[in-house]
Design a protein around this motif. Structure first.
Motif, PDB file in Angstrom:
ATOM      1  N   GLN A 116      14.682 -48.232  16.102  1.00 52.17           N
ATOM      2  CA  GLN A 116      13.533 -47.077  16.236  1.00 52.17           C
ATOM      3  C   GLN A 116      12.208 -47.646  15.784  1.00 52.17           C
ATOM      4  O   GLN A 116      11.988 -48.098  14.858  1.00 52.17           O
ATOM      5  CB  GLN A 116      13.916 -46.056  15.289  1.00 52.17           C
ATOM      6  CG  GLN A 116      12.718 -44.890  15.362  1.00 52.17           C
ATOM      7  CD  GLN A 116      12.434 -44.397  16.699  1.00 52.17           C
ATOM      8  OE1 GLN A 116      11.482 -44.703  17.469  1.00 52.17           O
ATOM      9  NE2 GLN A 116      13.376 -43.413  17.240  1.00 52.17           N
ATOM     10  N   THR A 117      11.057 -47.883  16.997  1.00 52.19           N
ATOM     11  CA  THR A 117       9.949 -48.459  16.601  1.00 52.19           C
ATOM     12  C   THR A 117       8.763 -47.474  16.792  1.00 52.19           C
ATOM     13  O   THR A 117       7.741 -47.631  16.430  1.00 52.19           O
ATOM     14  CB  THR A 117       9.582 -49.313  17.593  1.00 52.19           C
ATOM     15  OG1 THR A 117       9.768 -48.733  18.969  1.00 52.19           O
ATOM     16  CG2 THR A 117      10.514 -50.772  17.435  1.00 52.19           C
ATOM     17  N   LEU A 332      12.287 -54.508  11.774  1.00 50.42           N
ATOM     18  CA  LEU A 332      10.882 -54.254  12.196  1.00 50.42           C
ATOM     19  C   LEU A 332      10.422 -54.030  13.512  1.00 50.42           C
ATOM     20  O   LEU A 332      10.532 -52.715  13.849  1.00 50.42           O
ATOM     21  CB  LEU A 332       9.971 -55.240  11.546  1.00 50.42           C
ATOM     22  CG  LEU A 332       8.526 -55.051  11.499  1.00 50.42           C
ATOM     23  CD1 LEU A 332       8.269 -53.435  10.827  1.00 50.42           C
ATOM     24  CD2 LEU A 332       7.533 -56.200  11.037  1.00 50.42           C
ATOM     25  N   SER A 333      10.604 -55.000  14.323  1.00 51.83           N
ATOM     26  CA  SER A 333      10.108 -54.914  15.650  1.00 51.83           C
ATOM     27  C   SER A 333      10.598 -55.894  16.474  1.00 51.83           C
ATOM     28  O   SER A 333      10.343 -57.215  16.061  1.00 51.83           O
ATOM     29  CB  SER A 333       8.578 -54.625  15.817  1.00 51.83           C
ATOM     30  OG  SER A 333       8.365 -54.579  17.168  1.00 51.83           O
ATOM     31  N   ASP A 379       8.824 -53.157   2.276  1.00 53.88           N
ATOM     32  CA  ASP A 379       9.901 -52.552   1.513  1.00 53.88           C
ATOM     33  C   ASP A 379       9.831 -51.207   1.724  1.00 53.88           C
ATOM     34  O   ASP A 379      10.728 -50.269   1.590  1.00 53.88           O
ATOM     35  CB  ASP A 379       9.894 -52.980   0.087  1.00 53.88           C
ATOM     36  CG  ASP A 379      10.308 -54.342  -0.233  1.00 53.88           C
ATOM     37  OD1 ASP A 379      11.387 -54.622   0.368  1.00 53.88           O
ATOM     38  OD2 ASP A 379       9.717 -55.018  -0.952  1.00 53.88           O
ATOM     39  N   ARG A 380       8.474 -50.482   1.836  1.00 55.95           N
ATOM     40  CA  ARG A 380       8.619 -49.004   1.972  1.00 55.95           C
ATOM     41  C   ARG A 380       8.727 -48.773   3.497  1.00 55.95           C
ATOM     42  O   ARG A 380       9.443 -47.612   3.544  1.00 55.95           O
ATOM     43  CB  ARG A 380       6.826 -48.615   1.830  1.00 55.95           C
ATOM     44  CG  ARG A 380       6.541 -47.328   1.926  1.00 55.95           C
ATOM     45  CD  ARG A 380       5.251 -46.882   1.515  1.00 55.95           C
ATOM     46  NE  ARG A 380       4.077 -47.238   2.263  1.00 55.95           N
ATOM     47  CZ  ARG A 380       3.299 -48.289   2.136  1.00 55.95           C
ATOM     48  NH1 ARG A 380       3.147 -48.824   1.175  1.00 55.95           N
ATOM     49  NH2 ARG A 380       2.362 -48.625   3.049  1.00 55.95           N
ATOM     50  N   HIS A 381       8.549 -49.663   4.301  1.00 62.20           N
ATOM     51  CA  HIS A 381       9.168 -49.240   5.828  1.00 62.20           C
ATOM     52  C   HIS A 381      10.662 -49.307   5.618  1.00 62.20           C
ATOM     53  O   HIS A 381      11.156 -48.483   6.448  1.00 62.20           O
ATOM     54  CB  HIS A 381       8.427 -50.547   6.767  1.00 62.20           C
ATOM     55  CG  HIS A 381       9.495 -50.662   7.984  1.00 62.20           C
ATOM     56  ND1 HIS A 381       9.178 -49.677   9.096  1.00 62.20           N
ATOM     57  CD2 HIS A 381      10.348 -51.494   8.587  1.00 62.20           C
ATOM     58  CE1 HIS A 381      10.051 -50.061  10.039  1.00 62.20           C
ATOM     59  NE2 HIS A 381      10.413 -51.208   9.759  1.00 62.20           N
ATOM     60  N   LEU A 382      11.297 -50.334   5.022  1.00 64.24           N
ATOM     61  CA  LEU A 382      12.690 -50.315   5.216  1.00 64.24           C
ATOM     62  C   LEU A 382      13.265 -49.063   4.357  1.00 64.24           C
ATOM     63  O   LEU A 382      14.406 -48.436   4.895  1.00 64.24           O
ATOM     64  CB  LEU A 382      13.202 -51.672   4.329  1.00 64.24           C
ATOM     65  CG  LEU A 382      12.882 -52.861   4.752  1.00 64.24           C
ATOM     66  CD1 LEU A 382      13.317 -54.293   4.100  1.00 64.24           C
ATOM     67  CD2 LEU A 382      13.798 -52.802   6.368  1.00 64.24           C
ATOM     68  N   ARG A 383      12.729 -48.521   3.314  1.00 68.25           N
ATOM     69  CA  ARG A 383      13.246 -47.320   2.493  1.00 68.25           C
ATOM     70  C   ARG A 383      13.236 -45.994   3.431  1.00 68.25           C
ATOM     71  O   ARG A 383      14.032 -45.272   3.552  1.00 68.25           O
ATOM     72  CB  ARG A 383      12.433 -47.161   1.332  1.00 68.25           C
ATOM     73  CG  ARG A 383      12.540 -48.009   0.242  1.00 68.25           C
ATOM     74  CD  ARG A 383      12.052 -47.490  -1.053  1.00 68.25           C
ATOM     75  NE  ARG A 383      10.508 -47.448  -1.186  1.00 68.25           N
ATOM     76  CZ  ARG A 383       9.912 -48.340  -1.272  1.00 68.25           C
ATOM     77  NH1 ARG A 383      10.376 -49.426  -1.834  1.00 68.25           N
ATOM     78  NH2 ARG A 383       8.606 -48.302  -1.330  1.00 68.25           N
ATOM     79  N   GLN A 384      11.973 -46.189   4.272  1.00 66.21           N
ATOM     80  CA  GLN A 384      12.061 -44.955   5.535  1.00 66.21           C
ATOM     81  C   GLN A 384      13.170 -44.952   6.610  1.00 66.21           C
ATOM     82  O   GLN A 384      13.542 -44.025   6.691  1.00 66.21           O
ATOM     83  CB  GLN A 384      10.521 -44.980   6.049  1.00 66.21           C
ATOM     84  CG  GLN A 384      10.502 -43.973   7.084  1.00 66.21           C
ATOM     85  CD  GLN A 384       9.137 -44.300   7.763  1.00 66.21           C
ATOM     86  OE1 GLN A 384       8.215 -45.096   7.599  1.00 66.21           O
ATOM     87  NE2 GLN A 384       8.767 -43.475   8.897  1.00 66.21           N
ATOM     88  N   MET A 385      13.388 -46.229   6.806  1.00 68.65           N
ATOM     89  CA  MET A 385      14.207 -46.702   7.896  1.00 68.65           C
ATOM     90  C   MET A 385      15.519 -46.557   7.467  1.00 68.65           C
ATOM     91  O   MET A 385      16.464 -45.880   8.373  1.00 68.65           O
ATOM     92  CB  MET A 385      13.913 -47.819   8.656  1.00 68.65           C
ATOM     93  CG  MET A 385      12.584 -48.082   9.202  1.00 68.65           C
ATOM     94  SD  MET A 385      12.006 -46.827  10.441  1.00 68.65           S
ATOM     95  CE  MET A 385      13.274 -46.680  11.462  1.00 68.65           C
TER      96      MET A 385
END
Length: 484
Positions: A116-117, A332-333, A379-385
């Motif tokens: 999901q991007t 990530l992408s 890391d914040r992105h990973l927690r969200q995903m």
């Protein structure tokens, strides 16, 4: 004795389990519940947080808290039983057809495995890339502004790749139990190139490579392209590759390498225990068999702690027998096409093969990825995903129990975003693939994941890319097709 907030969670949990509160029903607001029960707002908030951790309720922006869809956990597929002899890989053009469906915006994409991007933390990549471009233009205009070690985005990025990016990757690998120097990393064009280079470095034409069964079709295509043979090993949906079957195969056949995804594999989604990783590494080391570890989904586990890589149990120097491959394409992408290999004692060979394969990497994506990682937002992105994919998994399993036949078996992945479904034995997944395609739904038929044409009544699906409305529509249609 339970605390006040635990009592709040127990009270509402019992209402959900008894059916007093139904799926999709809105809970009282935090302030209303606090007023009704004569307790503090902070106590209610903690109680609602506990209910979220228990996957009983979910927050909706600007709306409140709602009862989550509940589902009965389906039985997982039994351990696979592939043919016990090496086979030449001969996948047809179906893999290419499947990938081409991603260009059709009318198709609900459940068959391929992009992440999901459409989230703000991924959209930030464009802003970072533009900033990198502007800084490069400023440095070019101001003579002497560029440092000796700074790359120009118009130049090649020769192997082993951008130094700052390799430094950031080395830091992240510490969480996987892997302590390496940045100079031990080779940047590649995605994880697929990393696997190809590592396979080329350790095998020769006609060698036999051990794989999981089922196994990601990209891995099988890499084996096919190099003229290697694949030996499928029975693999359990929850525990991974059977070590006893692996030992039996080693006694029967001359095996050169083993390639597997021990952390949230594609398509099974299992995560191998540290004990089994260590044991597998020792078994293969003793037999002088090289391990190529695909670590691409490891950052997407639904627990807080990233699982260790098999590479964490490897030895240094000439005693190394693990080559690790990974990428930012799933976490990530995929548009960045940033991957890497940690090839251990095959570093020189992989570096040379990278030169002969593509000469150099793309400079701008490497600079952008390095900047993104050093900003500390990954890391914040990973927690969200992780939260997002876990929520989508549960919703998918709920839809499966509601709309698919009751005799299916389905995996329960603890990371990543793909799921493996065993249908009734009279179902031909290739026929279902064509029928679903006519309904603008993309699924991946099971034979794609085997060198011997197995899994004719299996499908793999990606629950992470499509939104919930698309998922529900697709599952209703697939349920109808299977019933018919």
């Amino acid at each position: 004795m339970s605390t006040r907030y635990q009592q709040v969670a127990d009270h509402i949990g019992k209402q959900i389990s008894s059916g007093l509160l139904q799926t999709g029903e809105r809970l009282p607001s935090v302030r209303q519940y606090a007023s009704d029960m004569g307790i503090s707002v902070s106590t209610v908030i903690r109680g609602y947080e506990l209910l979220q951790d228990q996957m009983l309720i979910e927050p909706r922006p600007q709306s409140g808290f709602y009862v989550r869809p509940q589902f009965e956990r389906c039985q997982a597929p039994a351990i696979s039983q592939p043919k016990r002899q090496p086979s030449e890989v001969n996948l047809d053009a179906l893999a290419v057809q499947l990938l081409q469906t991603t260009q059709d915006t009318e198709v609900i994409q459940l068959g391929t495995a992009p992440p999901q991007t459409n989230v703000s933390s991924v959209k930030l990549i464009s802003r970072i890339m533009m900033k990198v471009i502007r800084e490069d233009q400023t440095n070019s205009q101001n003579s002497g502004a560029r440092g000796n070690n700074e790359q120009c985005i118009a130049d090649y990025d020769p192997p082993p790749g951008n130094k700052n990016l390799r430094r950031q990757i080395a830091r992240r690998m510490i969480n996987a139990g892997v302590n390496i120097h940045p100079d031990e990393i080779v940047i590649t064009t995605g994880c697929q190139e990393a696997m190809n280079l590592c396979l080329q470095a350790v095998t020769k034409f006609g060698d036999t490579v051990v794989v999981e069964s089922p196994s990601y079709f990209g891995t099988l295509k890499a084996i096919e392209s190099l003229g290697l043979k694949a030996l499928e090993i029975p693999t359990d949906a929850e525990n991974g590759m059977s070590l006893s079957a692996l030992e039996l195969a080693i006694r029967e056949w001359n095996i050169r390498a083993c390639i597997l995804t021990p952390n949230y594999s594609n398509p099974l989604g299992y995560c191998m225990t540290d004990e089994n990783k260590h044991q597998l590494r020792n078994i293969l080391k003793k037999a002088d068999i090289v391990i190529i570890e695909d670590d691409i989904y490891a950052e997407l586990g639904y627990t807080a702690q990233r699982p260790k890589a098999i590479k964490a149990f490897d030895e240094a120097g000439e005693n190394s027998n693990v080559l690790l491959c990974s990428s930012l394409s799933k976490s990530l992408s995929p548009s960045l096409r940033i991957g890497w290999a940690i090839p251990g004692r095959w570093l020189d060979q992989v570096t040379q093969l990278k030169v002969s394969s593509s000469m150099a990497g793309a400079t701008l994506p490497a600079l952008t990825a390095a900047r993104y990682l050093e900003m500390g937002i990954f890391d914040r992105h990973l927690r969200q995903m992780r939260r997002y994919y876990k929520d989508k998994r549960d919703y998918f399993l709920y839809l499966a129990t509601e709309h698919l036949p009751k005799n299916i078996r389905i995996t329960h992945p603890e990371g990543g975003y793909v799921i493996w479904i065993e249908l009734s034995k009279d179902v031909d997944s290739m026929v279902l693939f064509e029928q679903a395609r006519k309904e603008n739904i993309s699924i991946a038929p099971g034979p794609l994941f085997s060198v011997s044409g197995q899994y004719k009544n299996f499908i793999r699906m990606n629950y992470g890319k499509a939104d919930k409305k698309q998922l529900e529509k697709a599952m209703i249609i697939l349920g109808r097709l299977l019933t018919e």
